[in-house]
Scaffold this motif. Structure first.
Motif, PDB file in Angstrom:
ATOM      1  N   GLN A  96     -16.013 -50.757   7.889  1.00  6.85           N
ATOM      2  CA  GLN A  96     -16.458 -50.727   9.286  1.00  6.85           C
ATOM      3  C   GLN A  96     -15.866 -49.537  10.037  1.00  6.85           C
ATOM      4  OE1 GLN A  96     -15.848 -54.452  11.314  1.00  6.85           O
ATOM      5  NE2 GLN A  96     -16.603 -55.633   9.577  1.00  6.85           N
ATOM      6  N   ASN A  97     -14.610 -49.191   9.738  1.00  9.42           N
ATOM      7  CA  ASN A  97     -13.977 -48.058  10.401  1.00  9.42           C
ATOM      8  C   ASN A  97     -14.752 -46.766  10.140  1.00  9.42           C
ATOM      9  OD1 ASN A  97     -11.773 -46.592  11.794  1.00  9.42           O
ATOM     10  ND2 ASN A  97     -11.437 -45.772   9.744  1.00  9.42           N
ATOM     11  N   VAL A  98     -15.204 -46.571   8.917  1.00 11.59           N
ATOM     12  CA  VAL A  98     -15.978 -45.369   8.577  1.00 11.59           C
ATOM     13  C   VAL A  98     -17.243 -45.324   9.419  1.00 11.59           C
ATOM     14  CG1 VAL A  98     -17.163 -44.106   6.738  1.00 11.59           C
ATOM     15  CG2 VAL A  98     -15.042 -45.344   6.223  1.00 11.59           C
ATOM     16  N   SER A  99     -17.907 -46.454   9.520  1.00  8.81           N
ATOM     17  CA  SER A  99     -19.112 -46.530  10.344  1.00  8.81           C
ATOM     18  C   SER A  99     -18.813 -46.184  11.792  1.00  8.81           C
ATOM     19  CB  SER A  99     -19.718 -47.933  10.254  1.00  8.81           C
ATOM     20  OG  SER A  99     -20.790 -48.064  11.161  1.00  8.81           O
ATOM     21  N   ASP A 100     -17.765 -46.778  12.340  1.00  5.20           N
ATOM     22  CA  ASP A 100     -17.409 -46.540  13.738  1.00  5.20           C
ATOM     23  C   ASP A 100     -17.090 -45.071  14.007  1.00  5.20           C
ATOM     24  OD1 ASP A 100     -17.809 -49.174  14.515  1.00  5.20           O
ATOM     25  OD2 ASP A 100     -15.686 -49.718  14.314  1.00  5.20           O
ATOM     26  N   VAL A 101     -16.339 -44.436  13.111  1.00  4.80           N
ATOM     27  CA  VAL A 101     -15.987 -43.026  13.292  1.00  4.80           C
ATOM     28  C   VAL A 101     -17.244 -42.159  13.295  1.00  4.80           C
ATOM     29  CG1 VAL A 101     -14.840 -41.028  12.219  1.00  4.80           C
ATOM     30  CG2 VAL A 101     -13.629 -43.220  12.427  1.00  4.80           C
ATOM     31  N   PHE A 102     -18.138 -42.388  12.342  1.00  2.02           N
ATOM     32  CA  PHE A 102     -19.343 -41.554  12.243  1.00  2.02           C
ATOM     33  C   PHE A 102     -20.403 -41.930  13.278  1.00  2.02           C
ATOM     34  CE2 PHE A 102     -17.259 -40.165   8.461  1.00  2.02           C
ATOM     35  CZ  PHE A 102     -17.695 -38.864   8.299  1.00  2.02           C
ATOM     36  N   ALA A 103     -20.217 -43.067  13.926  1.00  2.23           N
ATOM     37  CA  ALA A 103     -21.092 -43.439  15.047  1.00  2.23           C
ATOM     38  C   ALA A 103     -20.578 -42.846  16.361  1.00  2.23           C
ATOM     39  CB  ALA A 103     -21.193 -44.960  15.162  1.00  2.23           C
ATOM     40  N   GLY A 104     -19.422 -42.182  16.307  1.00  2.00           N
ATOM     41  CA  GLY A 104     -18.875 -41.534  17.487  1.00  2.00           C
ATOM     42  C   GLY A 104     -17.943 -42.395  18.308  1.00  2.00           C
ATOM     43  N   ARG A 105     -17.604 -43.583  17.825  1.00  2.00           N
ATOM     44  CA  ARG A 105     -16.776 -44.501  18.615  1.00  2.00           C
ATOM     45  C   ARG A 105     -15.314 -44.060  18.726  1.00  2.00           C
ATOM     46  NH1 ARG A 105     -20.100 -48.474  15.699  1.00  2.00           N
ATOM     47  NH2 ARG A 105     -21.729 -49.089  17.155  1.00  2.00           N
ATOM     48  N   SER A 106     -14.860 -43.180  17.822  1.00  2.00           N
ATOM     49  CA  SER A 106     -13.474 -42.713  17.895  1.00  2.00           C
ATOM     50  C   SER A 106     -13.354 -41.443  18.734  1.00  2.00           C
ATOM     51  CB  SER A 106     -12.939 -42.437  16.482  1.00  2.00           C
ATOM     52  OG  SER A 106     -13.516 -41.244  15.963  1.00  2.00           O
ATOM     53  N   GLY A 107     -14.481 -40.831  19.047  1.00  5.79           N
ATOM     54  CA  GLY A 107     -14.473 -39.570  19.783  1.00  5.79           C
ATOM     55  C   GLY A 107     -14.441 -38.358  18.871  1.00  5.79           C
ATOM     56  N   ALA A 108     -14.223 -38.568  17.582  1.00  7.32           N
ATOM     57  CA  ALA A 108     -14.186 -37.451  16.630  1.00  7.32           C
ATOM     58  C   ALA A 108     -15.584 -36.879  16.445  1.00  7.32           C
ATOM     59  CB  ALA A 108     -13.636 -37.926  15.286  1.00  7.32           C
ATOM     60  N   ARG A 109     -15.637 -35.579  16.182  1.00 13.05           N
ATOM     61  CA  ARG A 109     -16.907 -34.904  15.941  1.00 13.05           C
ATOM     62  C   ARG A 109     -16.760 -34.012  14.707  1.00 13.05           C
ATOM     63  NH1 ARG A 109     -20.499 -34.921  20.036  1.00 13.05           N
ATOM     64  NH2 ARG A 109     -21.337 -32.872  19.526  1.00 13.05           N
ATOM     65  N   GLY A 110     -17.882 -33.726  14.068  1.00 11.22           N
ATOM     66  CA  GLY A 110     -17.892 -32.775  12.961  1.00 11.22           C
ATOM     67  C   GLY A 110     -16.850 -33.065  11.898  1.00 11.22           C
ATOM     68  N   GLU A 111     -16.097 -32.025  11.533  1.00 11.20           N
ATOM     69  CA  GLU A 111     -15.101 -32.099  10.469  1.00 11.20           C
ATOM     70  C   GLU A 111     -14.037 -33.170  10.722  1.00 11.20           C
ATOM     71  OE1 GLU A 111     -13.363 -31.259   6.874  1.00 11.20           O
ATOM     72  OE2 GLU A 111     -15.246 -30.409   7.613  1.00 11.20           O
ATOM     73  N   GLN A 112     -13.689 -33.403  11.973  1.00 13.96           N
ATOM     74  CA  GLN A 112     -12.656 -34.383  12.307  1.00 13.96           C
ATOM     75  C   GLN A 112     -13.034 -35.781  11.811  1.00 13.96           C
ATOM     76  OE1 GLN A 112      -9.644 -33.685  13.485  1.00 13.96           O
ATOM     77  NE2 GLN A 112      -9.068 -35.840  13.337  1.00 13.96           N
ATOM     78  N   ARG A 113     -14.317 -36.098  11.793  1.00 16.74           N
ATOM     79  CA  ARG A 113     -14.755 -37.419  11.308  1.00 16.74           C
ATOM     80  C   ARG A 113     -14.348 -37.633   9.859  1.00 16.74           C
ATOM     81  NH1 ARG A 113     -20.806 -38.046  14.050  1.00 16.74           N
ATOM     82  NH2 ARG A 113     -20.001 -38.371  16.146  1.00 16.74           N
ATOM     83  N   PHE A 114     -14.458 -36.598   9.043  1.00 15.71           N
ATOM     84  CA  PHE A 114     -14.112 -36.714   7.626  1.00 15.71           C
ATOM     85  C   PHE A 114     -12.608 -36.902   7.439  1.00 15.71           C
ATOM     86  CE2 PHE A 114     -18.188 -34.655   7.746  1.00 15.71           C
ATOM     87  CZ  PHE A 114     -18.882 -35.258   6.711  1.00 15.71           C
ATOM     88  N   LEU A 115     -11.816 -36.315   8.327  1.00 16.17           N
ATOM     89  CA  LEU A 115     -10.364 -36.448   8.246  1.00 16.17           C
ATOM     90  C   LEU A 115      -9.909 -37.834   8.683  1.00 16.17           C
ATOM     91  CD1 LEU A 115      -9.391 -32.951   9.703  1.00 16.17           C
ATOM     92  CD2 LEU A 115      -9.561 -33.639   7.282  1.00 16.17           C
ATOM     93  N   GLU A 116     -10.649 -38.474   9.576  1.00 16.79           N
ATOM     94  CA  GLU A 116     -10.285 -39.798  10.091  1.00 16.79           C
ATOM     95  C   GLU A 116     -10.765 -40.950   9.218  1.00 16.79           C
ATOM     96  OE1 GLU A 116     -11.280 -40.730  14.137  1.00 16.79           O
ATOM     97  OE2 GLU A 116     -10.377 -38.893  14.893  1.00 16.79           O
ATOM     98  N   ALA A 117     -11.809 -40.735   8.446  1.00 19.32           N
ATOM     99  CA  ALA A 117     -12.440 -41.878   7.778  1.00 19.32           C
ATOM    100  C   ALA A 117     -12.727 -41.600   6.307  1.00 19.32           C
ATOM    101  CB  ALA A 117     -13.736 -42.238   8.501  1.00 19.32           C
ATOM    102  N   GLY A 118     -11.925 -42.152   5.435  1.00 21.48           N
ATOM    103  CA  GLY A 118     -12.216 -42.141   4.015  1.00 21.48           C
ATOM    104  C   GLY A 118     -11.797 -40.880   3.291  1.00 21.48           C
ATOM    105  N   ASP A 119     -11.977 -40.944   1.974  1.00 19.95           N
ATOM    106  CA  ASP A 119     -11.737 -39.805   1.090  1.00 19.95           C
ATOM    107  C   ASP A 119     -13.091 -39.319   0.611  1.00 19.95           C
ATOM    108  OD1 ASP A 119      -8.879 -39.905   1.191  1.00 19.95           O
ATOM    109  OD2 ASP A 119      -8.948 -41.644  -0.146  1.00 19.95           O
ATOM    110  N   TRP A 120     -13.265 -37.998   0.551  1.00 21.28           N
ATOM    111  CA  TRP A 120     -14.570 -37.404   0.297  1.00 21.28           C
ATOM    112  C   TRP A 120     -14.500 -36.401  -0.848  1.00 21.28           C
ATOM    113  CZ3 TRP A 120     -18.560 -39.203   3.282  1.00 21.28           C
ATOM    114  CH2 TRP A 120     -18.179 -39.979   4.385  1.00 21.28           C
ATOM    115  N   SER A 121     -15.582 -36.333  -1.613  1.00 25.71           N
ATOM    116  CA  SER A 121     -15.732 -35.349  -2.680  1.00 25.71           C
ATOM    117  C   SER A 121     -17.073 -34.668  -2.499  1.00 25.71           C
ATOM    118  CB  SER A 121     -15.715 -36.029  -4.056  1.00 25.71           C
ATOM    119  OG  SER A 121     -14.523 -36.737  -4.248  1.00 25.71           O
ATOM    120  N   PRO A 122     -17.152 -33.381  -2.847  1.00 28.59           N
ATOM    121  CA  PRO A 122     -18.448 -32.710  -2.728  1.00 28.59           C
ATOM    122  C   PRO A 122     -19.376 -33.096  -3.876  1.00 28.59           C
ATOM    123  CG  PRO A 122     -16.793 -31.178  -3.539  1.00 28.59           C
ATOM    124  CD  PRO A 122     -16.086 -32.474  -3.237  1.00 28.59           C
TER     125      PRO A 122
END
Length: 173
Positions: free
Chosen positions: A80-106
């Motif tokens: 749910q946190n990942v969803s909330d961050v990417f929905a804009g609920r944390s205020g993060a935008r762009g690259e910051q969303r990836f730093l706040e929510a989860g681990d990512w691989s290309p």
């Protein structure tokens, strides 16, 4: 019925439409972006294709258009946190969303894949059509990664839920 009343009633009706929660991501010129989306569905098996509807004002739409690729990351019940961050609920935008929510691989195309998503489906953008306030993005599947075993995250009635929230008799129907 007035247009304003119709729109209001329509919005309320759509809150009853339960949907899987996904984070759609893209990368272009070293910039990652993404959004939470529930308007996602499979379109075809031959060729394998997906459809996602994205509001015309969403910043990530520009990266999807420019890169020609997007990744649909299907979220599990504990994301749910990942969803909330990417929905804009944390205020993060762009690259910051990836730093706040989860681990990512290309992915092979560069589109970010959420490491512990239930599934990540990378698509090559084939069509983008505007209809009203949204763009309908159709992509042909180029890569799939599966992490099965958890329950998917569902959104309805302005709240998160899971399939396990349904009584056993209703799930069997």
């Amino acid at each position: 019925m007035s247009e304003q009343s119709l729109v209001s009633d329509f919005k309320q009706a759509m809150q009853e439409l339960a949907a899987s929660v996904n984070v759609v991501t893209s990368r272009h010129d070293g910039s990652r972006n993404g959004l939470t989306a529930t308007a996602v569905c499979s379109l075809s098996t031959e060729p394998a294709a997906m459809l996602v509807c994205i509001h015309k004002d969403v910043q990530a739409l520009a990266e999807i258009r420019a890169s020609g690729y997007f990744c649909i990351n299907v979220l599990s019940a504990d994301q749910q946190n990942v969803s909330d961050v990417f929905a804009g609920r944390s205020g993060a935008r762009g690259e910051q969303r990836f730093l706040e929510a989860g681990d990512w691989s290309p992915s092979q195309s560069g589109a970010p894949m959420l490491d512990d998503a239930l599934a990540s489906v990378v698509c090559e953008l084939k069509e983008m059509n505007q209809s009203g306030t949204h763009h309908i993005c159709i992509g042909h599947v180029r890569e799939v990664r599966l992490n099965q075993g958890a329950s998917p995250l569902i959104y309805a009635q302005q709240q998160y839920g899971t399939l396990t929230d349904l009584p056993e008799a209703e799930r069997a129907a």
